[in-house]
Design a protein around this motif. Structure first.
Motif, mmCIF file in Angstrom:
data_model
loop_
_atom_site.group_PDB
_atom_site.id
_atom_site.type_symbol
_atom_site.label_atom_id
_atom_site.label_comp_id
_atom_site.label_asym_id
_atom_site.label_seq_id
_atom_site.Cartn_x
_atom_site.Cartn_y
_atom_site.Cartn_z
ATOM 1 N N GLY A 110 -2.196 -1.882 -7.888
ATOM 2 C CA GLY A 110 -3.371 -2.394 -7.205
ATOM 3 C C GLY A 110 -4.608 -1.555 -7.437
ATOM 4 O O GLY A 110 -4.645 -0.637 -8.269
ATOM 5 N N ALA A 111 -5.627 -1.859 -6.666
ATOM 6 C CA ALA A 111 -6.938 -1.239 -6.838
ATOM 7 C C ALA A 111 -6.956 0.247 -6.496
ATOM 8 O O ALA A 111 -7.831 0.973 -6.948
ATOM 9 C CB ALA A 111 -7.962 -1.982 -5.986
ATOM 10 N N ALA A 112 -6.014 0.708 -5.702
ATOM 11 C CA ALA A 112 -6.015 2.105 -5.254
ATOM 12 C C ALA A 112 -5.360 3.068 -6.246
ATOM 13 O O ALA A 112 -5.409 4.282 -6.041
ATOM 14 C CB ALA A 112 -5.307 2.203 -3.909
ATOM 15 N N PRO A 159 -6.139 4.223 -9.314
ATOM 16 C CA PRO A 159 -6.943 5.311 -9.892
ATOM 17 C C PRO A 159 -7.207 6.455 -8.905
ATOM 18 O O PRO A 159 -7.137 7.635 -9.287
ATOM 19 C CB PRO A 159 -8.254 4.622 -10.301
ATOM 20 C CG PRO A 159 -7.888 3.188 -10.477
ATOM 21 C CD PRO A 159 -6.806 2.923 -9.475
ATOM 22 N N SER A 163 -6.873 5.741 -0.531
ATOM 23 C CA SER A 163 -6.048 4.742 -1.219
ATOM 24 C C SER A 163 -5.598 3.645 -0.258
ATOM 25 O O SER A 163 -5.608 2.460 -0.607
ATOM 26 C CB SER A 163 -4.832 5.411 -1.858
ATOM 27 O OG SER A 163 -5.236 6.319 -2.847
ATOM 28 N N ILE A 196 -8.611 1.427 0.423
ATOM 29 C CA ILE A 196 -8.886 0.549 -0.734
ATOM 30 C C ILE A 196 -7.868 -0.588 -0.766
ATOM 31 O O ILE A 196 -8.229 -1.751 -0.982
ATOM 32 C CB ILE A 196 -8.864 1.351 -2.049
ATOM 33 C CG1 ILE A 196 -10.064 2.288 -2.100
ATOM 34 C CG2 ILE A 196 -8.842 0.433 -3.264
ATOM 35 C CD1 ILE A 196 -9.990 3.335 -3.194
ATOM 36 N N THR A 197 -6.607 -0.273 -0.541
ATOM 37 C CA THR A 197 -5.556 -1.307 -0.526
ATOM 38 C C THR A 197 -5.815 -2.313 0.571
ATOM 39 O O THR A 197 -5.695 -3.527 0.386
ATOM 40 C CB THR A 197 -4.170 -0.655 -0.361
ATOM 41 O OG1 THR A 197 -3.963 0.243 -1.453
ATOM 42 C CG2 THR A 197 -3.074 -1.697 -0.339
ATOM 43 N N GLN A 222 -8.699 -3.025 2.019
ATOM 44 C CA GLN A 222 -9.894 -3.806 1.712
ATOM 45 C C GLN A 222 -9.628 -4.865 0.640
ATOM 46 O O GLN A 222 -10.160 -5.967 0.710
ATOM 47 C CB GLN A 222 -11.042 -2.886 1.234
ATOM 48 C CG GLN A 222 -11.613 -2.023 2.320
ATOM 49 C CD GLN A 222 -12.315 -2.838 3.386
ATOM 50 O OE1 GLN A 222 -13.038 -3.784 3.087
ATOM 51 N NE2 GLN A 222 -12.079 -2.495 4.632
ATOM 52 N N SER A 223 -8.800 -4.533 -0.322
ATOM 53 C CA SER A 223 -8.540 -5.497 -1.408
ATOM 54 C C SER A 223 -7.580 -6.602 -0.979
ATOM 55 O O SER A 223 -7.501 -7.625 -1.626
ATOM 56 C CB SER A 223 -7.983 -4.774 -2.631
ATOM 57 O OG SER A 223 -6.711 -4.229 -2.362
ATOM 58 N N SER A 224 -6.882 -6.416 0.129
ATOM 59 C CA SER A 224 -5.946 -7.449 0.587
ATOM 60 C C SER A 224 -6.584 -8.396 1.596
ATOM 61 O O SER A 224 -5.940 -9.318 2.060
ATOM 62 C CB SER A 224 -4.711 -6.791 1.221
ATOM 63 O OG SER A 224 -5.066 -6.133 2.408
#
Length: 115
Positions: A51-53, A55, A106, A109-110, A112-114
Motif C-alpha cells: 500500500g501507500a505506506a 515507502p 505509516s 497513511i494507510t 487515509q488511503s482506505s
C-alpha cells in the motif's frame, strides 16, 4: 554527607544512573537489539501489507537499522566511557523515535488511503 572530596552526586538524577556511568555497553547492545526487533517487526508488517505506506515504512526501517549500526560501532570504537555511553543512549533514543514516528505515520497513511 559531603566529605569535602567534591560535589556529591545525586543518585536519583537520570544522568547519574549506573547504565550511563559505569556500563561497558554490552547490555546496551542486547536491550537495544530487542528494541530493534520490536520496531522493525512493526514496520515489516506494514511493508508486507503493501500500500501507500510502504515507502515511509522502508525509510523508517532503514533509519532504525542505521542507528543500530551507529550504536554497535560506537560500542567498539569510542574510547571514552562517558562519551561512548552518551552516543549509545542518543542512538537508542533516535531508534525509538524513528520507529514510533514511522509506525504512526505509516498507520495514518494507510488509514487515509482506505477512506
Amino acid at each position: 554527607m559531603n566529605t569535602g572530596h567534591g560535589p556529591r552526586r545525586d543518585p536519583t538524577k537520570v544522568t547519574n544512573q549506573p547504565a550511563l556511568r559505569r556500563s561497558s555497553g554490552t547490555i546496551w547492545l542486547v536491550m537495544v537489539g530487542l528494541l530493534l526487533i520490536a520496531g522493525v517487526a512493526m514496520l515489516a508488517l506494514i511493508i508486507a501489507r503493501g500500500g501507500a505506506a510502504v515507502p515511509v515504512a522502508i525509510v523508517s526501517a532503514a533509519l532504525v537499522l542505521g542507528l543500530y549500526a551507529v550504536l554497535v560501532i560506537a560500542r567498539f570504537t569510542v574510547a571514552g566511557r562517558m562519551t561512548r555511553l552518551r552516543v549509545m543512549a542518543g542512538a537508542m533514543l533516535g531508534m525509538a523515535l524513528v520507529a514510533v514516528v514511522g509506525t504512526i505515520a505509516s498507520a495514518w497513511i494507510t488509514w487515509q488511503s482506505s477512506r
